[in-house]
Design an enzyme around this catalytic site. Structure first.
Site, PDB file in Angstrom:
ATOM      1  N   VAL A 118     -74.131 113.658 -28.922  1.00  0.00           N
ATOM      2  CA  VAL A 118     -74.105 114.242 -27.584  1.00  0.00           C
ATOM      3  C   VAL A 118     -75.241 115.253 -27.452  1.00  0.00           C
ATOM      4  O   VAL A 118     -75.470 116.066 -28.355  1.00  0.00           O
ATOM      5  CB  VAL A 118     -72.754 114.929 -27.328  1.00  0.00           C
ATOM      6  CG1 VAL A 118     -72.781 115.710 -26.019  1.00  0.00           C
ATOM      7  CG2 VAL A 118     -71.648 113.896 -27.317  1.00  0.00           C
ATOM      8  N   GLY A 127     -63.100 113.653 -36.053  1.00  0.00           N
ATOM      9  CA  GLY A 127     -62.480 114.453 -37.106  1.00  0.00           C
ATOM     10  C   GLY A 127     -60.965 114.390 -36.965  1.00  0.00           C
ATOM     11  O   GLY A 127     -60.419 113.498 -36.310  1.00  0.00           O
ATOM     12  N   PHE A 128     -60.293 115.374 -37.553  1.00  0.00           N
ATOM     13  CA  PHE A 128     -58.830 115.361 -37.533  1.00  0.00           C
ATOM     14  C   PHE A 128     -58.271 115.447 -36.113  1.00  0.00           C
ATOM     15  O   PHE A 128     -57.324 114.751 -35.767  1.00  0.00           O
ATOM     16  CB  PHE A 128     -58.288 116.504 -38.389  1.00  0.00           C
ATOM     17  CG  PHE A 128     -58.495 116.296 -39.859  1.00  0.00           C
ATOM     18  CD1 PHE A 128     -57.714 115.383 -40.552  1.00  0.00           C
ATOM     19  CD2 PHE A 128     -59.460 116.993 -40.553  1.00  0.00           C
ATOM     20  CE1 PHE A 128     -57.899 115.177 -41.923  1.00  0.00           C
ATOM     21  CE2 PHE A 128     -59.650 116.803 -41.917  1.00  0.00           C
ATOM     22  CZ  PHE A 128     -58.876 115.882 -42.602  1.00  0.00           C
ATOM     23  N   ALA A 143     -57.391 121.582 -40.953  1.00  0.00           N
ATOM     24  CA  ALA A 143     -57.036 120.260 -40.467  1.00  0.00           C
ATOM     25  C   ALA A 143     -55.706 120.224 -39.697  1.00  0.00           C
ATOM     26  O   ALA A 143     -55.645 119.637 -38.609  1.00  0.00           O
ATOM     27  CB  ALA A 143     -57.020 119.271 -41.636  1.00  0.00           C
ATOM     28  N   ASP A 192     -62.087 122.963 -34.524  1.00  0.00           N
ATOM     29  CA  ASP A 192     -62.968 124.074 -34.882  1.00  0.00           C
ATOM     30  C   ASP A 192     -63.891 124.488 -33.742  1.00  0.00           C
ATOM     31  O   ASP A 192     -64.554 125.530 -33.836  1.00  0.00           O
ATOM     32  CB  ASP A 192     -63.842 123.690 -36.088  1.00  0.00           C
ATOM     33  CG  ASP A 192     -63.048 123.650 -37.377  1.00  0.00           C
ATOM     34  OD1 ASP A 192     -61.860 123.998 -37.344  1.00  0.00           O
ATOM     35  OD2 ASP A 192     -63.619 123.264 -38.409  1.00  0.00           O
ATOM     36  N   GLU A 226     -62.676 126.942 -54.623  1.00  0.00           N
ATOM     37  CA  GLU A 226     -62.532 125.600 -55.193  1.00  0.00           C
ATOM     38  C   GLU A 226     -63.816 125.156 -55.889  1.00  0.00           C
ATOM     39  O   GLU A 226     -63.785 124.605 -56.995  1.00  0.00           O
ATOM     40  CB  GLU A 226     -62.094 124.619 -54.096  1.00  0.00           C
ATOM     41  CG  GLU A 226     -60.621 124.833 -53.756  1.00  0.00           C
ATOM     42  CD  GLU A 226     -60.150 124.197 -52.450  1.00  0.00           C
ATOM     43  OE1 GLU A 226     -58.936 124.032 -52.290  1.00  0.00           O
ATOM     44  OE2 GLU A 226     -60.993 123.874 -51.587  1.00  0.00           O
ATOM     45  N   GLY A 278     -66.171 113.166 -31.237  1.00  0.00           N
ATOM     46  CA  GLY A 278     -65.830 113.686 -32.560  1.00  0.00           C
ATOM     47  C   GLY A 278     -64.652 112.960 -33.181  1.00  0.00           C
ATOM     48  O   GLY A 278     -63.540 112.996 -32.653  1.00  0.00           O
TER      49      GLY A 278
END
Lengths: 423, 423
Positions: free
Chosen positions: B78, B12-13, B315, B299, B170, B10
């Site tokens: 995976v 991501g952040f 994040a 997450d 948003e 992963g």
């Protein structure tokens, strides 16, 4: 309302020029396109090769005419024209009655009767085509990085472009530079510098519409970038494994088709004669034969110059035709006598080879190398629509110049690492 | 080679922070992601609402580590983990043996057992999700422009967002502004100013994780933008025709799902306990229970703070966890004693309402209005990766501020005007 209704099909270069030039004429104009955007096709190859983003070369058509209350923009696909009652049918079932109809519906890539090649050898006409090619090119490197079989790895690292016109030459040049300059430091198992980029051309030389000396320069520049030229070879078969040419088999998992063009089916809608590429053989005032209220412009029209050569399928030609038809419509509206026949003025031919060389053929003046590249770059920024795009494209190019890094290297859409995606 | 192999799943952040912090440690690191890019998810809603382009908020992961010879990037998915032999299996058939495994595989949107709603109510987690929502929103206006039936037209001009967390708020704010400010002058048959944007929330208020006063401000700001708040209403059914809530039926052809989150199946791969959202209930050092060489962050991990509240799925939390795990790995490598348990430091919560208001909850300090918006904007530009993106996003925002025009209003992908595309 007594005002005349002009229906324009197609928001490419020809259609937009026409609508622009009819400003203030007191006409009611309906502009129909299958897409919601005008596309700057001359730079589409840069989206396919990770240099530009889609939004940098496309603009919502309806935004371009937000100030023109005389223009209604419709997203729709034409399925037929009834010239007897003067009506256009859209796929949604909607119809549009017209007083004057202008068909500027462009062309798509053609496989000369082998449409079954399209899944393995996509062409480059739409934004989706460009992101498809971008994804395939980037995925080929990703797959090669994890491939254990050397033969498969070599096939993954071989990119074949069919057709050495400007689009084929431009794609080959940038893919070669991507492999040799941008990517090498990022992979651990493969040497992207060993990538093969193969350019297959059935004709006797690259860029056959350019002067021979420029064509020879382009060949040399391509060879220096590492592109393998297969000139005078005809493609016999395209498969997921590679390309069979008249000279042998090229094992290649990525193929891009830049060879043929087929006009949109305007001739069929109108039931008028077409040339081999499906273009309507128009009258000298660009009307369809026997249909004085129907004009055909751009890549959909077959226009022969006085020299006997056809008008080329390029943006300036479409714009000139759009401008001419606007004049004809305005003259008719004013009750003036018929205009002299359409005459194409060739302003020059341009092509780039990689990111530092180009050729320009102005007729008497011929330019090549980095000077040509700068003129090419400035001209293209000039022809983009609006400050935002000019700024964004200039910034993307400047960034690549400064950093060597392409900014649009995203693999998107549903295709993944699965190997069945090309079946 | 005796060097330890750290496999990170992963990009991501959390995953990137970990890899960044392991620089120079003498480890061999393999970073695997299903996508070729790191995505700046906090701005993904701006791609969905035509403000930003995809390439402005995503970066090729392998480019980020081109200088790190200790890092190998792999594009792969995976499918399982064998903790007995310490091996990860990828869909391509490739396996990766690890000494240390870090799962940072994130989450996706969840429909609480009603996955059949996904085709009509897409969520927002990937770039493809964002372009899908963008296409649906823009096509709804296009279809309304050509729709003769007033009831259908109203349904096309009704946009329902399910879930009033930051993403839902948003999206609702920008769609309302798009309809009332950007689009009105471009359509001839419809008044986009009459667009309904409906925000449905089952809980008692919008932005439930923020302080009540900020939540109240957000409600007021949304209402001023014309957003209809349906608070305390539960969604019973989503169809192509609209949303059935506990209070009645909302006739709406465009639905966006911003309600639920489901962790990636890391708990299944590891065969360890998970919470209701599928997150691995990790130990205080972020290892999976009974698997001291397997860490889970972001997450995908369920971490409870001393206060009893869960660490939020944002994040900064993922980054802190990535940084913590890097420290644990380095301490183990150096033979140092175990670190104290992971402790989350909340830096604040932010959300924007349209393009001129925002709320920021720093705990003791609470900000709202345009000051909050500017802090939000500067913070987000700061957290983007690289000069090019910062410049491009700042330019896009500045352009909207100056011209009122959104730059990424393209309808792409295969969907067209046909009505069968949602079936």
């Amino acid at each position: 309302m007594s005002e005349q209704h002009v229906v324009v099909i197609g928001g490419g270069f020809g259609g937009l020029q026409l609508v622009n030039d009819l400003k203030g004429a007191g006409l009611r104009i309906t502009l129909v396109d299958r897409r919601n955007h005008h596309l700057f096709q001359p730079l589409l190859y840069q989206v396919a090769t990770t240099i530009l983003s889609t939004s940098e070369i496309a603009w919502p058509i309806r935004h371009l005419y937000s100030d023109r209350q005389d223009v209604t923009t419709l997203l729709g696909e034409v399925v037929g024209v009834d010239t007897a009652v003067k009506e256009v049918s859209l796929r949604s079932g909607m119809t549009q009655r017209y007083d004057t109809l202008v068909l500027a519906t462009g062309a798509t890539h053609a496989y000369f009767g082998r449409d079954d090649w399209e899944p393995v050898a996509p062409g480059l006409k739409t934004l989706e085509d460009a992101t498809t090619i971008r994804r395939r090119v980037l995925l080929a490197f990703e797959r090669a990085e994890t491939e254990a079989d050397p033969a498969v790895r070599d096939a993954l690292l071989t990119f074949t472009i069919v057709g050495a016109g400007p689009t084929g030459v431009e794609l080959a040049g940038i893919i070669a530079e991507l492999a040799s300059k941008t990517l090498p430091r990022e992979f651990r198992n493969i040497d992207t510098g060993k990538t093969r980029v193969v350019l297959v051309e059935a004709g006797p030389r690259v860029l056959p519409t350019f002067a021979e000396e420029l064509s020879a320069y382009a060949s040399k520049a391509l060879t220096e970038l590492g592109v393998e030229l297969h000139i005078g070879e005809r493609v016999m078969e395209c498969t997921a494994e590679g390309v069979e040419t008249s000279e042998g088999f090229i094992s290649s998992r990525t193929i891009v088709w830049a060879a043929g063009v087929q006009a949109s089916p305007a001739a069929k809608w109108l039931d008028v004669p077409a040339d081999r590429a499906g273009r309507v053989i128009v009258e000298t005032d660009l009307t369809a034969p026997g249909l004085p209220d129907v004009f055909v412009v751009g890549d959909t029209a077959s226009v022969i110059q006085e020299s006997g050569a056809p008008v080329p399928g390029i943006a300036p030609a479409a714009k000139q035709q759009g401008a001419y038809v606007a004049k004809v419509i305005l003259a008719r509206l004013a009750g003036k006598p018929a205009l002299p026949p359409f005459r194409y003025r060739h302003q020059g031919s341009l092509a780039t080879i990689g990111q530092s060389a180009a050729i320009i053929d102005f007729g008497r003046i011929k330019l090549k190398g980095w000077i040509a590249w700068w003129i090419w770059g400035i001209a293209h920024i000039y022809f983009l629509i609006g400050t935002r795009s000019r700024f964004a494209v200039a910034w993307s190019w400047l960034w690549i110049y400064l950093s060597g890094q392409h900014s649009a290297r995203l693999i998107t859409q549903k295709e993944t690492m699965r190997d069945d995606d090309r079946k």
